[in-house]
Design a protein around this motif. Structure first.
Motif, PDB file in Angstrom:
ATOM      1  N   MET A  47      12.080 -22.414  -4.607  1.00  0.00           N
ATOM      2  CA  MET A  47      11.420 -23.668  -4.927  1.00  0.00           C
ATOM      3  C   MET A  47      10.045 -23.384  -5.518  1.00  0.00           C
ATOM      4  N   ALA A  48       9.779 -23.953  -6.655  1.00  0.00           N
ATOM      5  CA  ALA A  48       8.480 -23.752  -7.287  1.00  0.00           C
ATOM      6  C   ALA A  48       7.421 -24.533  -6.515  1.00  0.00           C
ATOM      7  N   THR A  49       6.273 -23.936  -6.401  1.00  0.00           N
ATOM      8  CA  THR A  49       5.176 -24.606  -5.724  1.00  0.00           C
ATOM      9  C   THR A  49       4.199 -25.138  -6.761  1.00  0.00           C
ATOM     10  N   VAL A  50       3.287 -25.947  -6.310  1.00  0.00           N
ATOM     11  CA  VAL A  50       2.261 -26.493  -7.184  1.00  0.00           C
ATOM     12  C   VAL A  50       1.094 -25.516  -7.276  1.00  0.00           C
ATOM     13  N   ASN A  51       0.261 -25.736  -8.242  1.00  0.00           N
ATOM     14  CA  ASN A  51      -0.942 -24.931  -8.414  1.00  0.00           C
ATOM     15  C   ASN A  51      -1.897 -25.256  -7.256  1.00  0.00           C
ATOM     16  N   PRO A  52      -2.413 -24.244  -6.562  1.00  0.00           N
ATOM     17  CA  PRO A  52      -3.318 -24.507  -5.442  1.00  0.00           C
ATOM     18  C   PRO A  52      -4.541 -25.334  -5.840  1.00  0.00           C
ATOM     19  N   ILE A  53      -4.990 -25.190  -7.067  1.00  0.00           N
ATOM     20  CA  ILE A  53      -6.151 -25.954  -7.521  1.00  0.00           C
ATOM     21  C   ILE A  53      -5.804 -27.446  -7.608  1.00  0.00           C
ATOM     22  N   GLN A  54      -4.571 -27.750  -8.033  1.00  0.00           N
ATOM     23  CA  GLN A  54      -4.128 -29.143  -8.070  1.00  0.00           C
ATOM     24  C   GLN A  54      -4.137 -29.745  -6.671  1.00  0.00           C
ATOM     25  N   VAL A  55      -3.743 -28.961  -5.704  1.00  0.00           N
ATOM     26  CA  VAL A  55      -3.664 -29.444  -4.326  1.00  0.00           C
ATOM     27  C   VAL A  55      -5.049 -29.784  -3.791  1.00  0.00           C
ATOM     28  N   GLN A  56      -6.058 -29.016  -4.181  1.00  0.00           N
ATOM     29  CA  GLN A  56      -7.402 -29.208  -3.627  1.00  0.00           C
ATOM     30  C   GLN A  56      -7.961 -30.606  -3.879  1.00  0.00           C
ATOM     31  N   LYS A  57      -7.556 -31.247  -4.977  1.00  0.00           N
ATOM     32  CA  LYS A  57      -8.074 -32.602  -5.221  1.00  0.00           C
ATOM     33  C   LYS A  57      -7.585 -33.582  -4.162  1.00  0.00           C
ATOM     34  N   PHE A  58      -6.443 -33.302  -3.542  1.00  0.00           N
ATOM     35  CA  PHE A  58      -5.927 -34.164  -2.480  1.00  0.00           C
ATOM     36  C   PHE A  58      -6.509 -33.789  -1.115  1.00  0.00           C
ATOM     37  N   LEU A  59      -7.218 -32.682  -1.058  1.00  0.00           N
ATOM     38  CA  LEU A  59      -7.820 -32.246   0.204  1.00  0.00           C
ATOM     39  C   LEU A  59      -9.321 -32.506   0.242  1.00  0.00           C
ATOM     40  N   ALA A  60      -9.846 -33.178  -0.783  1.00  0.00           N
ATOM     41  CA  ALA A  60     -11.273 -33.507  -0.811  1.00  0.00           C
ATOM     42  C   ALA A  60     -11.630 -34.314   0.432  1.00  0.00           C
ATOM     43  N   GLY A  61     -12.712 -33.920   1.096  1.00  0.00           N
ATOM     44  CA  GLY A  61     -13.155 -34.615   2.299  1.00  0.00           C
ATOM     45  C   GLY A  61     -12.479 -34.154   3.576  1.00  0.00           C
ATOM     46  N   MET A  62     -11.594 -33.189   3.456  1.00  0.00           N
ATOM     47  CA  MET A  62     -10.892 -32.649   4.634  1.00  0.00           C
ATOM     48  C   MET A  62     -11.885 -31.889   5.501  1.00  0.00           C
ATOM     49  N   HIS A  63     -11.798 -32.110   6.797  1.00  0.00           N
ATOM     50  CA  HIS A  63     -12.665 -31.388   7.730  1.00  0.00           C
ATOM     51  C   HIS A  63     -11.926 -30.169   8.258  1.00  0.00           C
ATOM     52  N   HIS A  68      -3.640 -35.775   5.552  1.00  0.00           N
ATOM     53  CA  HIS A  68      -4.797 -36.067   4.706  1.00  0.00           C
ATOM     54  C   HIS A  68      -4.380 -36.155   3.238  1.00  0.00           C
ATOM     55  N   ALA A  69      -3.579 -35.208   2.789  1.00  0.00           N
ATOM     56  CA  ALA A  69      -3.133 -35.220   1.391  1.00  0.00           C
ATOM     57  C   ALA A  69      -2.344 -36.487   1.085  1.00  0.00           C
ATOM     58  N   LYS A  70      -1.473 -36.898   2.001  1.00  0.00           N
ATOM     59  CA  LYS A  70      -0.708 -38.138   1.807  1.00  0.00           C
ATOM     60  C   LYS A  70      -1.644 -39.333   1.693  1.00  0.00           C
ATOM     61  N   SER A  71      -2.688 -39.354   2.513  1.00  0.00           N
ATOM     62  CA  SER A  71      -3.624 -40.486   2.497  1.00  0.00           C
ATOM     63  C   SER A  71      -4.416 -40.536   1.190  1.00  0.00           C
ATOM     64  N   LYS A  72      -4.507 -39.399   0.512  1.00  0.00           N
ATOM     65  CA  LYS A  72      -5.219 -39.322  -0.771  1.00  0.00           C
ATOM     66  C   LYS A  72      -4.290 -39.518  -1.963  1.00  0.00           C
ATOM     67  N   GLY A  73      -3.018 -39.829  -1.688  1.00  0.00           N
ATOM     68  CA  GLY A  73      -2.088 -40.128  -2.770  1.00  0.00           C
ATOM     69  C   GLY A  73      -1.341 -38.938  -3.339  1.00  0.00           C
TER      70      GLY A  73
END
Length: 64
Positions: free
Chosen positions: A1-17, A28-33
């Motif tokens: 299974m191909a994964t996504v670019n880790p940099i793309q993922v980081q935009k959904f993790l903004a504000g993560m503690h 958290h990623a789901k809550s960010k869309g």
């Protein structure tokens, strides 16, 4: 299974503690869309606590 670019993922993790567990990161990623592909990738992360966003990116890079 191909994964996504880790940099793309980081935009959904903004504000993560950190440190954060896998389940917290997925929620958290789901809550960010995050789309299905991003969520599926995050759900493949190992069950551990991640200390920084870089740790998450590194783990994504190790998913086959």
């Amino acid at each position: 299974m191909a994964t996504v670019n880790p940099i793309q993922v980081q935009k959904f993790l903004a504000g993560m503690h950190y440190p954060a567990k896998k389940d917290e990161i997925v929620k958290h990623a789901k809550s960010k869309g995050a789309d299905y592909k991003v969520v599926q990738t995050l759900e493949q992360l190992p069950e551990e606590s991640f200390q920084t966003p870089a740790d998450v990116s590194k783990a994504i890079g190790q998913i086959e």
